[in-house]
Every structure is written in C-alpha cells, then in structure tokens.
Scaffold this motif. Structure first.
Motif, short mmCIF file in Angstrom:
data_model
loop_
_atom_site.label_atom_id
_atom_site.label_comp_id
_atom_site.label_asym_id
_atom_site.label_seq_id
_atom_site.Cartn_x
_atom_site.Cartn_y
_atom_site.Cartn_z
N LEU A 185 6.02 -17.98 -8.80
CA LEU A 185 5.05 -18.97 -8.75
C LEU A 185 3.59 -18.48 -9.20
O LEU A 185 2.77 -19.21 -9.52
CB LEU A 185 4.67 -19.15 -7.37
N ALA A 186 3.39 -17.21 -9.28
CA ALA A 186 2.27 -16.84 -9.87
C ALA A 186 0.97 -17.32 -8.93
O ALA A 186 0.07 -17.78 -9.67
CB ALA A 186 1.99 -16.81 -11.31
N PRO A 187 1.07 -17.35 -7.69
CA PRO A 187 0.13 -17.76 -6.75
C PRO A 187 -1.27 -17.06 -6.47
O PRO A 187 -1.23 -15.83 -6.82
CB PRO A 187 0.88 -18.15 -5.38
N PRO A 188 -2.27 -17.58 -5.82
CA PRO A 188 -3.29 -16.71 -5.48
C PRO A 188 -2.72 -15.72 -4.22
O PRO A 188 -1.91 -16.24 -3.75
CB PRO A 188 -4.53 -17.72 -5.23
N TYR A 189 -3.37 -14.51 -4.17
CA TYR A 189 -2.81 -13.78 -3.00
C TYR A 189 -3.99 -12.87 -2.62
O TYR A 189 -4.88 -12.59 -3.71
CB TYR A 189 -1.40 -13.07 -3.56
N ILE A 190 -3.77 -12.38 -1.59
CA ILE A 190 -4.67 -11.16 -1.06
C ILE A 190 -3.72 -10.01 -0.45
O ILE A 190 -2.80 -10.36 0.53
CB ILE A 190 -5.46 -11.63 0.19
N MET A 191 -3.78 -8.88 -1.06
CA MET A 191 -2.89 -7.74 -0.74
C MET A 191 -3.42 -6.55 -0.95
O MET A 191 -4.41 -6.41 -1.25
CB MET A 191 -1.62 -8.00 -1.36
N VAL A 192 -2.57 -5.57 -0.46
CA VAL A 192 -2.95 -4.11 -0.67
C VAL A 192 -2.37 -3.55 -1.87
O VAL A 192 -1.21 -4.06 -2.48
CB VAL A 192 -2.49 -3.31 0.46
#
Length: 371
Positions: A185-192
């Motif tokens: 999907l190549a979505p927006p994300y927040i991750m480490v």
C-alpha cells in the motif's frame, strides 16, 4: 476454533459485498427468496442476518420497496453537546495485541491527545490474526469512523485484507500505520528504525568481545525482519565469522518452538556467549531457560531485548534493551490523524524514530577464559 454459524456466514458475506463496493450506497440488495437460494439457508436465518445489519447501520429498509445499502458517510448522530445533526468525530484504533507490554502506553498516548480535541475512540485488537483483522476492519467501517490508526497484522507477508484499506482510500478516510506497514500500500506510517536497532544491539555485544552471538527473530512481522537485517549487517561490518545456528526464526504461532531450539543450541559445547532477542517479552522467557540450565547472566551468557519495556526492570537481572517511543508514538499518531481528518494543515510525512541502547546488567564483556 468454533465453526461459523450459517447466520454469521450470511452476515459476513453481505458485509463484504458492501465494504468491497459490490453493493453501493442506495443500491437494493437481493430479495429474501434470492438470498435463501444463494446461501442454502432458512428464511429465518436470512431475516435474522438482515435485521442485524439494519440495526448496525449497514442496510436500511423502505416499506414496499425492499432493503438497500446505507450510505454510512451521510449518517449523523448527536454531538457531545447533544445538538442534532452534529456527530462527535470518531477515530478507530486497531492493534495486534492489548496486554501489559508496550501497547497500553501507545494507546494512552493516542487517547491523551484525542480527548483534548473532542474525538471519540473505537478500539479493536487482531491478536496478529488475519481473519480477526478482517473482522476489525469491517467493524471500523460499520462504525462510520473518520480516521484509522492501525498496527498491521503479519506485515512481512501479503495481506488479503488490502481491499478494506483501498476502500478507506476511496471513501477519503485517512489512515496511518504504526510500528510497521504493508509495503503493497505504501501508506503513511510511524515506526522505529528497527534495522538500526538490530544493528546497535549486535554491535554492542561485538564490542564487548562476543563472537558467537545468536539472534531470535520473528519473521511474519516487518519489525522482526528488519531487526534481523541489522543483526546480520553488524556481523558483516565487524567481520565476525558466521556460524550455522546464529539465527533462530519463528512466527506468531511457533514462538515456543524457537525457545526449544534455543535450549538445544545452549546445550552444545560451543554454545553462544550472547543472545539478541526480538523483544523484551521473548528475552524474559529466554532468561528463564538460562536459569533452569544453571547459566549465569551475564557471566556465562549476555542477553539483550527490544522495546525498553517495564519488563527490563521486572527481572532479577535488569535487561539491556533497545528503546521504543511508546507513548510519544501514540501522541504523534493521534496528531497526524486529527490533522488529516480536519484538513487544517497537511499531515507530517512518515516518521521514523532513531533507537538507542539502554545498557543494564544483562550484558557484559566476554570472560578471559571464554576467549
């Protein structure tokens, strides 16, 4: 697992027709007679399923005309002030687990910000199960959510529920992924930056003189795959020789088997001198195995976890671990989704946190006798 009832099968299939766009808002669904023939069930079962879907807002009836698909985007309710025609905005949150690990802190961060903005929250949990994720997504769509924060399920594999995310996009409902994301999907994300986390964890042990470091990594989640990548890269960069048993892979369903494999490896004469674990939960279980084998931490073997959770202080030997922002991630996710829903400002691009190592008692230099 209990077998699905005919009633639930009918209800789920009709819901899927709606969420995938096969039946569009305002369109009439099949008649009772047609549904009876289609599903091979009794008229009572069809009526029970249709009645529930009407009650839940998926369908509506028109006297003498039939049953139609609702337009959930035009539904209104009572706002927080009780004024007709105003509806409290609702954000959905889907996580893989809800336990006393890092998830309550993430959720607390989300709630703390959303409450200041007058948003309500609809929560669901998948237990890292694809079928449960499907049910959660259907529930969210039925709840008329304005935005969705989701932690993906088994994110390193192809996800068969992609169509529900595509429907969110088609309906212009913003969604944000946390901790990991679906690459399809190549979505927006927040991750480490989990790859860096795996790297600095392994490098820490290498600098302490460890040459035989074993890694335990979960491979049906993107987090585990990336942590394993960092583990391997640290070996390469520091020219540490690889060995046959240096990596134990496991999935959600076979974590216990990975611990059994670890125990077998630790019984060998040339056992590893250090262990990098996928997370703190796994590290605590590994520590229990080491104790039953009479091995001392860190004198006989060093061990390191991920997420810097409360578990690092819960064990008799305080656990060295890699940081995770937890509550901050929740707050940032809530800010992002509110900005996307209200469209007052453009949401920030994807956020990647740079991890750090917190050194405690569970890691130490290799003893001279082991070199």
């Amino acid at each position: 697992m209990a077998q699905k009832t005919k009633y639930n099968m009918v209800k789920e299939q009709i819901t899927e027709w709606i969420t995938t766009g096969q039946v569009k808002p305002g369109e009439k669904i099949h008649s009772e007679n047609e549904l009876v023939k289609m599903f091979g069930v009794s008229r009572h079962t069809i009526r029970q399923a249709i009645g529930d879907l009407v009650h839940e807002g998926w369908l509506y009836r028109e006297q003498g005309a039939g049953t139609f698909c609702s337009d959930r985007k035009t539904e209104t309710g009572l706002g927080s002030a009780g004024q007709a025609g105003k509806r409290t905005k609702n954000i959905g949150v889907i996580t893989t687990y809800i336990s006393d690990y890092i998830f309550p802190s993430i959720i607390k961060g989300i709630e703390s910000y959303l409450s200041t903005k007058g948003y309500s929250l609809t929560f669901a949990c998948t237990d890292n199960d694809i079928d449960k994720e499907k049910q959660c997504l259907q529930t969210m769509l039925a709840s008329n959510i304005d935005g969705l924060i989701v932690e993906p399920t088994k994110s390193s594999n192809f996800n068969p529920n992609i169509n529900y995310y595509l429907e969110l996009e088609q309906n212009k409902i913003p969604y944000l992924m946390i901790n990991q994301f679906y690459s399809q999907l190549a979505p927006p994300y927040i991750m480490v930056n989990d790859e860096k986390g795996g790297y600095i964890a392994t490098e820490h042990l290498i600098k302490l003189g460890h040459k035989r470091i074993i890694g335990l990594f979960k491979t049906d989640d993107l987090q585990g795959v990336n942590r394993m990548k960092g583990f391997i890269q640290a070996y390469k960069d520091h020219a540490v020789p690889f060995f046959q048993d240096m990596i134990i892979n496991f999935t959600t369903e076979d974590q216990d088997k990975s611990l059994e494999a670890l125990q077998e490896i630790l019984q060998k004469e040339d056992r590893p001198t250090a262990i990098v674990c996928y997370n703190d939960q796994l590290a605590i279980k590994a520590i229990s195995i080491l104790r039953t084998m009479g091995l001392s931490i860190p004198n006989d073997i060093s061990i390191l976890g991920f997420d810097d959770s409360f578990l690092t202080e819960a064990s008799e030997v305080k656990l060295t671990s890699i940081t995770h922002p937890k509550m901050k991630m929740g707050e940032e996710a809530a800010k992002w989704i509110v900005a996307a829903v209200e469209k007052k400002s453009k949401p920030a691009p994807s956020i990647v946190y740079e991890p750090q190592i917190v050194v405690r008692e569970s890691t130490a230099s290799v003893a001279v006798t082991k070199q």
